[in-house]
Write an enzyme that holds these catalytic residues in place. Structure first.
Site, PDB file in Angstrom:
ATOM      1  N   LYS A  87      74.611  64.068  47.129  1.00 30.32           N
ATOM      2  CA  LYS A  87      73.979  62.857  47.782  1.00 30.32           C
ATOM      3  C   LYS A  87      73.937  61.290  46.965  1.00 30.32           C
ATOM      4  O   LYS A  87      73.994  60.628  48.159  1.00 30.32           O
ATOM      5  CB  LYS A  87      72.251  62.831  47.270  1.00 30.32           C
ATOM      6  CG  LYS A  87      71.506  64.247  48.326  1.00 30.32           C
ATOM      7  CD  LYS A  87      70.257  64.763  47.966  1.00 30.32           C
ATOM      8  CE  LYS A  87      69.821  65.079  46.488  1.00 30.32           C
ATOM      9  NZ  LYS A  87      69.971  66.416  46.727  1.00 30.32           N
ATOM     10  N   HIS A  90      70.128  56.406  39.378  1.00 24.04           N
ATOM     11  CA  HIS A  90      69.898  57.887  39.730  1.00 24.04           C
ATOM     12  C   HIS A  90      69.037  58.956  38.761  1.00 24.04           C
ATOM     13  O   HIS A  90      70.020  58.796  37.286  1.00 24.04           O
ATOM     14  CB  HIS A  90      70.749  59.067  40.403  1.00 24.04           C
ATOM     15  CG  HIS A  90      69.703  59.778  41.162  1.00 24.04           C
ATOM     16  ND1 HIS A  90      69.264  60.045  42.371  1.00 24.04           N
ATOM     17  CD2 HIS A  90      69.993  61.355  40.160  1.00 24.04           C
ATOM     18  CE1 HIS A  90      68.739  61.767  41.817  1.00 24.04           C
ATOM     19  NE2 HIS A  90      68.848  62.299  41.121  1.00 24.04           N
ATOM     20  N   ASP A 140      73.467  70.548  51.203  1.00 23.86           N
ATOM     21  CA  ASP A 140      72.374  70.553  50.323  1.00 23.86           C
ATOM     22  C   ASP A 140      71.564  70.602  50.806  1.00 23.86           C
ATOM     23  O   ASP A 140      70.553  71.897  50.438  1.00 23.86           O
ATOM     24  CB  ASP A 140      72.865  69.481  49.652  1.00 23.86           C
ATOM     25  CG  ASP A 140      71.670  68.754  48.647  1.00 23.86           C
ATOM     26  OD1 ASP A 140      72.088  70.107  47.314  1.00 23.86           O
ATOM     27  OD2 ASP A 140      71.210  68.115  48.499  1.00 23.86           O
ATOM     28  N   ARG A 187      68.522  78.460  47.750  1.00 31.15           N
ATOM     29  CA  ARG A 187      68.332  78.404  46.433  1.00 31.15           C
ATOM     30  C   ARG A 187      66.880  78.271  45.349  1.00 31.15           C
ATOM     31  O   ARG A 187      66.786  79.598  44.688  1.00 31.15           O
ATOM     32  CB  ARG A 187      68.922  77.268  45.527  1.00 31.15           C
ATOM     33  CG  ARG A 187      70.586  77.018  45.637  1.00 31.15           C
ATOM     34  CD  ARG A 187      70.840  75.757  45.120  1.00 31.15           C
ATOM     35  NE  ARG A 187      70.720  75.262  44.266  1.00 31.15           N
ATOM     36  CZ  ARG A 187      70.913  74.203  43.309  1.00 31.15           C
ATOM     37  NH1 ARG A 187      70.987  73.262  44.305  1.00 31.15           N
ATOM     38  NH2 ARG A 187      70.289  74.048  42.374  1.00 31.15           N
ATOM     39  N   SER A 226      74.908  69.217  44.033  1.00 27.20           N
ATOM     40  CA  SER A 226      73.554  68.657  44.570  1.00 27.20           C
ATOM     41  C   SER A 226      73.220  66.763  44.399  1.00 27.20           C
ATOM     42  O   SER A 226      73.329  66.356  45.701  1.00 27.20           O
ATOM     43  CB  SER A 226      72.318  69.411  44.280  1.00 27.20           C
ATOM     44  OG  SER A 226      71.581  69.206  45.423  1.00 27.20           O
TER      45      SER A 226
HETATM   46  N1  URA Z   1      67.995  68.122  42.314  1.00 26.98           N
HETATM   47  C1  URA Z   1      68.347  68.092  43.360  1.00 26.98           C
HETATM   48  O1  URA Z   1      68.814  67.033  43.915  1.00 26.98           O
HETATM   49  N2  URA Z   1      68.768  69.349  43.543  1.00 26.98           N
HETATM   50  C2  URA Z   1      68.804  69.983  42.703  1.00 26.98           C
HETATM   51  O2  URA Z   1      70.125  71.035  42.178  1.00 26.98           O
HETATM   52  C3  URA Z   1      67.987  70.269  41.560  1.00 26.98           C
HETATM   53  C4  URA Z   1      67.829  68.920  41.947  1.00 26.98           C
END
Ligand code: URA
Length: 433
Positions: A187, A82, A161, A168, A183
């Site tokens: 994923k 990632h 999320d 946010r 976050s």
């Molecule tokens: N990318 C994400 O997936 N989450 C965040 O909080 C910030 C960047």
């Protein structure tokens, strides 16, 4: 349990329990807890931080808010990669076939998303016929057979999320290490990988501009992953200028092909070899990082990596002939050179500005329903440390519109020059285990 008590507890700097974190996340996802209370909790976390325990529980609560992908039918250690995102980041397109060529199973679920260019899926769709619309069964079979398949995002992954990230975004609580780390990791963990290699970018074009912040984010994600039973490591890599020379979907695919052919930009190759050797090692296909790197270099030199790319493209209905004939990828109608206004040495290229310039040409999506033009983008000719003569081309715009004067100005604004020599920026700053 009452949300107001949790907000107060976090506001005063105390550690939330697992039950409290699940109460907040489950309640927020199903609509029992309103935005204003979740915003207050996010702001309390922003100021008071979270312990490693809290971060891991928050991540898992978000994972459990939706579907989890089961990759158990795929043989071997599934290692995911990632990147926190950067301009010209075509790493996945080159890296996935590269590590697959040495036997690492790559079961990649990818998105489109917003940004300067499309996501990995958009880039792959620049290849005529290429499709990510495959069933879960096909996906599993392809990874078992070819060690590589890419599928579009399916199912309802981490809805908590999605909802919290949107909140946010409008409550000034994005830039919080525990919230970003949980976050991203939620994923990754919901996507089912056994091990995770993170490429955390740092610099002007990165989400985290300062090296110490990038290291903190990397450390936080590595701790969460390892605590939740996924072997995780991170590389901190440079994003003070775009990666490689191309920004734009088909242009980036071309550059990734060149790299697998043994050419291409040095920074792209070095980043792929660095991330790739960690992936091969975590997948237990090599006894050391050095041995893993040697395997990858051999796969480039003897053509097996390029062959893995062809097999992958063909298996997903794409035209493998693009690998030998990249000129058959979508091509823009106009090529417009951006000429240096002065002589000097390139001292900075603000990656974000190059990204925005590519987006103005149509390479990326401004909103989730925007159409993107896979052919357009920017090819840089000069990077930091290169010397330039006045009037020399620093970049070429690949455009499908005649009037690109605003894009030319944006590219000029991205470049800074100085007299005298400048060192090339460091590419790999650190690795975090
Ligand atoms: N990318 C994400 O997936 N989450 C965040 O909080 C910030 C960047």
């Amino acid at each position: 349990m009452r949300m107001v008590d949790l907000i107060e507890k976090k506001r005063d700097g105390h550690e939330l329990t697992k039950e409290e974190i699940y109460f907040a996340i489950e309640g927020y996802t199903n609509g029992d807890i309103p935005d204003y209370q979740m915003s207050a909790l996010a702001m309390a976390i922003f100021f008071q931080d979270m312990t490693t325990n809290e971060r891991a529980e928050l991540t898992m609560a978000m994972v459990k808010s939706g579907d989890q992908i089961d990759l158990s039918a795929i043989e071997g250690v599934k290692v995911d990669k990632h990147s926190t995102g950067g301009v010209g980041d075509k790493t996945t397109i080159a890296l996935a076939p590269l590590v697959a060529a040495v036997g690492v199973p790559v079961a990649k679920m990818s998105g489109r998303g917003l940004g300067h260019t499309g996501g990995t899926i958009d880039k792959l769709e620049a290849i005529p016929g290429f499709s990510v619309e495959i069933t879960t069964q096909q996906f599993t079979e392809l990874v078992n057979k070819n060690k590589l398949a890419v599928v579009g995002q399916t199912g309802n992954l981490t809805p908590a999320d999605k909802k919290l990230y949107s909140l946010r975004d409008v409550t000034a609580t994005v830039n919080s290490i525990p919230l970003i780390a949980s976050s991203i990791m939620s994923k990754k963990i919901a996507s089912g990988a056994d091990a995770i290699v993170l490429d955390v970018k740092t610099g002007s074009g990165a989400f985290m501009k300062q090296l110490d912040q990038s290291k903190q984010l990397a450390q936080a994600m590595v701790e969460i992953g390892n605590r939740l039973g996924r072997e995780t490591m991170a590389i901190i890599s440079d994003m003070n200028q775009p990666l490689g020379y191309t920004v734009g979907n088909a242009l980036e695919v071309k550059e990734a092909i060149e790299m697998l052919r043994g050419g291409g930009p040095d920074d792209l190759r070095e980043l792929c070899l660095t991330l790739g050797s960690q992936m091969v090692f975590l997948a237990k296909k090599a006894a050391s990082i050095e041995e893993a790197r040697q395997q990858l270099e051999n796969a480039i030199a003897d053509g097996t990596a390029l062959e893995a790319l062809k097999v992958f493209i063909e298996a997903q209905n794409g035209a493998p002939s693009v690998v030998d004939h990249p000129e058959t990828l979508p091509e823009a109608s106009y090529k417009v050179e951006v000429l240096a206004k002065q002589a000097g040495t390139v001292s900075a290229i603000v990656a974000d500005k190059i990204g925005t310039a590519a987006m103005l040409l149509g390479a990326g999506r401004a909103t989730k329903d925007s159409e993107i033009d896979l052919a357009v983008g920017i090819v840089l000719h000069k990077k930091i440390g290169d010397s330039v003569r006045a009037g020399e081309a620093i970049a070429t715009l690949h455009a499908n519109q005649e009037n690109v004067s605003n894009v030319i100005e944006m590219v000029h604004a991205a470049y800074s020059f100085t007299d005298g020599p400048i060192d090339k920026p460091t590419l790999i700053y650190d690795e975090i285990h």
